[in-house]
Write an enzyme that holds these catalytic residues in place. Sequence first.
Site, PDB file in Angstrom:
ATOM      1  N   MET A 190       0.859  -1.181   0.000  1.00  0.00           N
ATOM      2  CA  MET A 190       0.000   0.000   0.000  1.00  0.00           C
ATOM      3  C   MET A 190       0.897   1.233   0.000  1.00  0.00           C
ATOM      4  SD  MET A 190      -2.911   1.194   2.727  1.00  0.00           S
ATOM      5  CE  MET A 190      -3.788   2.743   2.506  1.00  0.00           C
ATOM      6  N   LEU A 191       0.637   2.134  -0.927  1.00  0.00           N
ATOM      7  CA  LEU A 191       1.453   3.339  -1.008  1.00  0.00           C
ATOM      8  C   LEU A 191       0.611   4.512  -1.496  1.00  0.00           C
ATOM      9  CD1 LEU A 191       4.250   4.756  -0.931  1.00  0.00           C
ATOM     10  CD2 LEU A 191       4.530   4.087  -3.324  1.00  0.00           C
ATOM     11  N   ILE A 192       0.612   5.576  -0.720  1.00  0.00           N
ATOM     12  CA  ILE A 192       0.104   6.868  -1.175  1.00  0.00           C
ATOM     13  C   ILE A 192       1.331   7.686  -1.552  1.00  0.00           C
ATOM     14  CG2 ILE A 192      -1.189   8.942  -0.590  1.00  0.00           C
ATOM     15  CD1 ILE A 192      -2.909   6.387  -0.725  1.00  0.00           C
ATOM     16  N   GLY A 243      -0.790  12.560   3.989  1.00  0.00           N
ATOM     17  CA  GLY A 243      -1.296  13.438   5.040  1.00  0.00           C
ATOM     18  C   GLY A 243      -2.634  14.074   4.739  1.00  0.00           C
ATOM     19  N   GLY A 303      -5.493  12.054   4.084  1.00  0.00           N
ATOM     20  CA  GLY A 303      -6.561  11.107   4.397  1.00  0.00           C
ATOM     21  C   GLY A 303      -6.847  10.092   3.307  1.00  0.00           C
ATOM     22  N   GLY A 326      -5.129   7.410   2.428  1.00  0.00           N
ATOM     23  CA  GLY A 326      -4.891   6.032   2.867  1.00  0.00           C
ATOM     24  C   GLY A 326      -6.104   5.456   3.577  1.00  0.00           C
ATOM     25  N   ALA A 327      -6.722   6.236   4.441  1.00  0.00           N
ATOM     26  CA  ALA A 327      -7.916   5.783   5.160  1.00  0.00           C
ATOM     27  C   ALA A 327      -9.075   5.560   4.197  1.00  0.00           C
ATOM     28  CB  ALA A 327      -8.301   6.797   6.236  1.00  0.00           C
ATOM     29  N   GLU A 339      -0.048  -8.511   5.050  1.00  0.00           N
ATOM     30  CA  GLU A 339       1.232  -9.201   5.077  1.00  0.00           C
ATOM     31  C   GLU A 339       2.289  -8.305   5.718  1.00  0.00           C
ATOM     32  OE1 GLU A 339       4.578 -10.718   1.825  1.00  0.00           O
ATOM     33  OE2 GLU A 339       2.501 -10.461   1.217  1.00  0.00           O
TER      34      GLU A 339
END
Length: 408
Positions: free
Chosen positions: A229-231, A237, A239, A241-242, A264
């Site tokens: 997972m990568l933003i 910062g 939001g 990812g959420a 994982e």
Amino acid sequence: MAAVNTMEKKLAEYKCDTNEAICLKLVRFPEDVDDDGTTFHPEYSHQIFGDDEVAFGYKGLQIQLFYTAGNLSTLFKVKYSSRVTDTFDCVEPDEVEGKIREIVPAGFTCNTDDFISLLEKEANFKPFGTLLHTYTVHSEDAGELTYQIHKADITCPGFQEYHERLQTFLMWFIETASYIDADDDRWDFFFVFEKYNKDGETLYATVGYMTVYNYYVYPDKTRPRVSQMLILPPFQGEGHGAQLLEAVHRFYCNLPKVQDITAEDPSENYVKLRDYVLVKLCQGLPSFAADKLHLGFSAVMIKEAQDKLKINKKHARRVYEILRLRATDMSDEEKAREYRLEVKKRLFGPYRKNQRELTKMRKCLRPEELVSHMGQMDTQTQHEELEKSYQVVVEDYRRIIERIATQA
């Protein structure tokens, strides 16, 4: 000896910090190419340049990896003011360009003008796959910005080449990153895109992504496991990812064959993000209502979290602890004590396991061997470590509670 030291100092001038030398950009407009304000740098480069994250043999080294904002068409250039071979005959510089070529897929350009011309094709780029969720974020500079989350797979035309370009960012921002075999049809891909306007047209910029592998669970279930997972840094910062993790959870919740959703080798930041998202999802479940929390973690909670939200027992337990903290008056000594003992009971699990191991050791170890192991499991130390763990956990929980309160 003095001559040797002088030589070492001169050679040291040709060492470059690769985290500083690598310049990354997500380019929307031609003027972005020369705008230092749009540049960002890696957090890690050890997988390419070794543990020291140093490239030798150059002064003023700059490794440009510029991407068009949507399709991620790539410009790759290596620039420097001088090389060590300009001054020293018998010293070779590191093969910087070759190392980067090992991770950047073919199809990039080394010509800035050609790269700028690729920006004109960005209007043709459209998000891959199926739209799952749309949301907005307010920006002081740009007003309301619209974002979309899509689910894609390898059957989407052009997707595989796009994914190969996108996953190069993993090497710079995930410490133990590795590329995946995207040909395996058990992979699911989820993407965040920003919609933006350019010359009256709607374009899309890549914001971040997640890969999920669907494991088989006997006899007829699957267990989606988040792998990566990568933003991307310009969007961190805010939001996203959420939003992404919640959309992915909701997607799998609607699939009857899904047992639960795991991750994982999750990082600390991912665990905190997951806690926040799962608390948001669970706080509306009847079994997690405020008047039920003081009764303790129950089988009803486990079942409802599993059945309705595909959350396993371990994660549901953390959600319960966070929600109970929110519902507990910690200024009341008795209630605070009950809560502290409840959390420590879970945290004590590893220490309890050590005690069982110690009991087994008593039967098979010589006295001097037993003493050395008992020293590692000193009771006083256990209590001190348990208290430290409790304080760290509660501090993390409070941040999640505060974040949820600000979103309400």
